[in-house]
Design a protein around this motif. Structure first.
Motif, PDB file in Angstrom:
ATOM      1  N   LEU A 274       6.045   2.356  -8.304  1.00 33.10           N
ATOM      2  CA  LEU A 274       4.704   1.957  -8.719  1.00 33.10           C
ATOM      3  C   LEU A 274       4.176   0.836  -7.818  1.00 33.10           C
ATOM      4  O   LEU A 274       2.998   0.832  -7.444  1.00 33.10           O
ATOM      5  N   ARG A 275       5.043  -0.111  -7.460  1.00 33.93           N
ATOM      6  CA  ARG A 275       4.625  -1.185  -6.558  1.00 33.93           C
ATOM      7  C   ARG A 275       4.215  -0.615  -5.200  1.00 33.93           C
ATOM      8  O   ARG A 275       3.243  -1.061  -4.593  1.00 33.93           O
ATOM      9  N   ASN A 276       4.937   0.388  -4.733  1.00 31.72           N
ATOM     10  CA  ASN A 276       4.591   1.011  -3.454  1.00 31.72           C
ATOM     11  C   ASN A 276       3.215   1.661  -3.489  1.00 31.72           C
ATOM     12  O   ASN A 276       2.476   1.639  -2.493  1.00 31.72           O
ATOM     13  N   GLN A 277       2.862   2.256  -4.618  1.00 28.55           N
ATOM     14  CA  GLN A 277       1.542   2.859  -4.756  1.00 28.55           C
ATOM     15  C   GLN A 277       0.446   1.796  -4.632  1.00 28.55           C
ATOM     16  O   GLN A 277      -0.641   2.053  -4.103  1.00 28.55           O
ATOM     17  N   ILE A 278       0.754   0.588  -5.111  1.00 32.52           N
ATOM     18  CA  ILE A 278      -0.220  -0.508  -5.059  1.00 32.52           C
ATOM     19  C   ILE A 278      -0.303  -1.096  -3.656  1.00 32.52           C
ATOM     20  O   ILE A 278      -1.380  -1.243  -3.084  1.00 32.52           O
ATOM     21  N   THR A 279       0.848  -1.452  -3.094  1.00 36.88           N
ATOM     22  CA  THR A 279       0.846  -2.130  -1.794  1.00 36.88           C
ATOM     23  C   THR A 279       0.393  -1.222  -0.660  1.00 36.88           C
ATOM     24  O   THR A 279      -0.127  -1.698   0.348  1.00 36.88           O
ATOM     25  N   SER A 280       0.579   0.086  -0.819  1.00 35.86           N
ATOM     26  CA  SER A 280       0.161   1.021   0.227  1.00 35.86           C
ATOM     27  C   SER A 280      -1.340   1.285   0.204  1.00 35.86           C
ATOM     28  O   SER A 280      -1.889   1.855   1.140  1.00 35.86           O
ATOM     29  N   GLY A 281      -1.999   0.874  -0.888  1.00 37.66           N
ATOM     30  CA  GLY A 281      -3.427   1.143  -1.017  1.00 37.66           C
ATOM     31  C   GLY A 281      -3.734   2.440  -1.731  1.00 37.66           C
ATOM     32  O   GLY A 281      -4.907   2.780  -1.924  1.00 37.66           O
ATOM     33  N   ALA A 282      -2.696   3.195  -2.107  1.00 40.91           N
ATOM     34  CA  ALA A 282      -2.932   4.443  -2.844  1.00 40.91           C
ATOM     35  C   ALA A 282      -3.629   4.147  -4.165  1.00 40.91           C
ATOM     36  O   ALA A 282      -4.461   4.926  -4.637  1.00 40.91           O
ATOM     37  N   TRP A 283      -3.267   3.012  -4.764  1.00 47.04           N
ATOM     38  CA  TRP A 283      -3.960   2.513  -5.951  1.00 47.04           C
ATOM     39  C   TRP A 283      -4.606   1.188  -5.569  1.00 47.04           C
ATOM     40  O   TRP A 283      -3.971   0.135  -5.648  1.00 47.04           O
ATOM     41  N   PRO A 284      -5.852   1.175  -5.131  1.00 47.03           N
ATOM     42  CA  PRO A 284      -6.482  -0.070  -4.687  1.00 47.03           C
ATOM     43  C   PRO A 284      -6.797  -1.019  -5.834  1.00 47.03           C
ATOM     44  O   PRO A 284      -6.839  -0.613  -7.004  1.00 47.03           O
ATOM     45  N   VAL A 285      -6.996  -2.277  -5.486  1.00 45.40           N
ATOM     46  CA  VAL A 285      -7.369  -3.280  -6.489  1.00 45.40           C
ATOM     47  C   VAL A 285      -8.654  -2.847  -7.189  1.00 45.40           C
ATOM     48  O   VAL A 285      -9.618  -2.418  -6.554  1.00 45.40           O
ATOM     49  N   GLY A 286      -8.655  -2.935  -8.507  1.00 45.51           N
ATOM     50  CA  GLY A 286      -9.805  -2.534  -9.302  1.00 45.51           C
ATOM     51  C   GLY A 286      -9.714  -1.126  -9.847  1.00 45.51           C
ATOM     52  O   GLY A 286     -10.478  -0.755 -10.745  1.00 45.51           O
ATOM     53  N   SER A 287      -8.784  -0.335  -9.313  1.00 49.10           N
ATOM     54  CA  SER A 287      -8.670   1.053  -9.764  1.00 49.10           C
ATOM     55  C   SER A 287      -7.786   1.157 -11.005  1.00 49.10           C
ATOM     56  O   SER A 287      -6.935   0.309 -11.260  1.00 49.10           O
ATOM     57  N   ARG A 288      -8.010   2.218 -11.769  1.00 45.63           N
ATOM     58  CA  ARG A 288      -7.176   2.491 -12.931  1.00 45.63           C
ATOM     59  C   ARG A 288      -6.039   3.400 -12.504  1.00 45.63           C
ATOM     60  O   ARG A 288      -6.264   4.414 -11.835  1.00 45.63           O
TER      61      ARG A 288
ATOM     62  N   VAL B 176      -4.807  -5.299 -10.321  1.00 50.86           N
ATOM     63  CA  VAL B 176      -5.544  -6.561 -10.160  1.00 50.86           C
ATOM     64  C   VAL B 176      -5.063  -7.366  -8.958  1.00 50.86           C
ATOM     65  O   VAL B 176      -5.714  -8.339  -8.555  1.00 50.86           O
ATOM     66  N   ALA B 177      -3.926  -6.992  -8.354  1.00 52.37           N
ATOM     67  CA  ALA B 177      -3.413  -7.703  -7.182  1.00 52.37           C
ATOM     68  C   ALA B 177      -2.463  -6.786  -6.431  1.00 52.37           C
ATOM     69  O   ALA B 177      -1.933  -5.820  -6.994  1.00 52.37           O
ATOM     70  N   THR B 178      -2.250  -7.084  -5.159  1.00 52.88           N
ATOM     71  CA  THR B 178      -1.388  -6.243  -4.331  1.00 52.88           C
ATOM     72  C   THR B 178      -0.005  -6.837  -4.105  1.00 52.88           C
ATOM     73  O   THR B 178       0.822  -6.224  -3.449  1.00 52.88           O
ATOM     74  N   SER B 179       0.235  -8.016  -4.609  1.00 56.35           N
ATOM     75  CA  SER B 179       1.557  -8.627  -4.502  1.00 56.35           C
ATOM     76  C   SER B 179       1.760  -9.571  -5.672  1.00 56.35           C
ATOM     77  O   SER B 179       0.789  -9.987  -6.320  1.00 56.35           O
TER      78      SER B 179
ATOM     79  N   ALA C  85      -4.922 -13.295   2.407  1.00 58.70           N
ATOM     80  CA  ALA C  85      -4.981 -11.988   1.754  1.00 58.70           C
ATOM     81  C   ALA C  85      -4.618 -12.110   0.278  1.00 58.70           C
ATOM     82  O   ALA C  85      -5.235 -11.468  -0.581  1.00 58.70           O
ATOM     83  N   ASP C  86      -3.625 -12.953  -0.030  1.00 56.03           N
ATOM     84  CA  ASP C  86      -3.232 -13.130  -1.423  1.00 56.03           C
ATOM     85  C   ASP C  86      -4.309 -13.845  -2.226  1.00 56.03           C
ATOM     86  O   ASP C  86      -4.436 -13.652  -3.432  1.00 56.03           O
ATOM     87  N   LEU C  87      -5.090 -14.688  -1.560  1.00 54.54           N
ATOM     88  CA  LEU C  87      -6.212 -15.352  -2.221  1.00 54.54           C
ATOM     89  C   LEU C  87      -7.451 -14.465  -2.259  1.00 54.54           C
ATOM     90  O   LEU C  87      -8.403 -14.759  -2.978  1.00 54.54           O
ATOM     91  N   GLY C  88      -7.436 -13.401  -1.470  1.00 51.85           N
ATOM     92  CA  GLY C  88      -8.635 -12.597  -1.269  1.00 51.85           C
ATOM     93  C   GLY C  88      -9.251 -12.040  -2.528  1.00 51.85           C
ATOM     94  O   GLY C  88     -10.480 -11.968  -2.656  1.00 51.85           O
ATOM     95  N   HIS C  89      -8.408 -11.633  -3.482  1.00 51.81           N
ATOM     96  CA  HIS C  89      -8.943 -11.037  -4.710  1.00 51.81           C
ATOM     97  C   HIS C  89      -9.686 -12.082  -5.533  1.00 51.81           C
ATOM     98  O   HIS C  89     -10.713 -11.791  -6.146  1.00 51.81           O
TER      99      HIS C  89
END
Length: 226
Positions: A19-33, A75-78, A167-171
């Motif tokens: 699941l973390r890989n889906q987030i960090t890879s951008g497959a599930w972008p910030v803001g997406s369900r 809500v965040a990528t890391s 990048a971590d502050l970006g959101h």
């Protein structure tokens, strides 16, 4: 993304990693369900309780937000980004602006020294995308384009630590900008970023740093952040 013969003892960790890989890879972008629990059970081939445990773990770490009746959102990528989002979400806007000024002006100075041709092409592309979004009056697209341009300036510094921190502050910065922009883009609040890109291209460190810093100072005076 089905798991292949996962060991029972490591099953939960494997699901969390996937699941973390889906987030960090951008497959599930910030803001997406993210997919629903039954969908994840089918995709991963694991029990519902294992999926639920993994989702709760990532929510605890700040990557996901579980919203009853709505779903689970990225809500965040890391983990660090999630911690920062929780820690500074209620911070004084002035303090966030001062931090942003420090990071962006320093990064712009370095970018003017270290930028590559690839960096310059990317900055040109992102600047054009930002202006197109503004011209179209699309606030959401403008916020995304503006944030991406600022991150690209920092990335052009070729300081990996500074880039990762930004990048971590970006959101958090994106949420801040979205709140002030609202649903309508007002002409009097437009800020020209072309001078910043031109200074980086020219290798003009002082102008690049001053331009980057001036945006935040302008935001504090006008209440617009971009």
């Amino acid at each position: 993304m089905a798991l292949t013969s996962p060991r029972r003892s490591a099953l939960s960790d494997q699901v969390i990693t996937e699941l973390r890989n889906q987030i960090t890879s951008g497959a599930w972008p910030v803001g997406s369900r993210i997919p629903t629990e039954p969908e994840l059970v089918e995709q991963l081939g694991v029990a519902r309780n294992t999926v639920r445990e993994a989702v709760r773990a990532l929510a605890h770490n700040g990557l996901l937000s579980i919203r009853q009746g709505s779903g689970t959102y990225v809500v965040a990528t890391s983990e660090l980004a999630g911690v920062m989002h929780r820690r500074f979400a209620g911070a004084d806007p002035l303090h966030i602006a001062e931090l942003r000024t420090t990071l962006e002006s320093s990064a712009a100075r370095l970018a003017a020294q270290r930028r590559t041709e690839h960096d310059l092409r990317r900055l040109d592309t992102l600047l054009a995308r930002r202006e197109e979004a503004w011209a179209a009056g699309d606030a959401d697209r403008f916020v995304a384009a503006d944030a991406t341009l600022h991150l690209a300036v920092v990335a052009a510094s070729h300081n990996d630590v500074m880039t990762a921190l930004y990048a971590d502050l970006g959101h958090l910065l994106r949420d801040w900008l979205r709140e002030d922009v609202g649903r309508e883009l007002r002409p009097e609040n437009h800020m020209d970023h072309a001078r910043l890109v031109a200074a980086i291209r020219a290798g003009d460190t002082e102008t690049a740093a001053a331009e980057a810093a001036s945006y935040t100072r302008h935001c504090l005076v006008t209440g617009v952040r971009g």
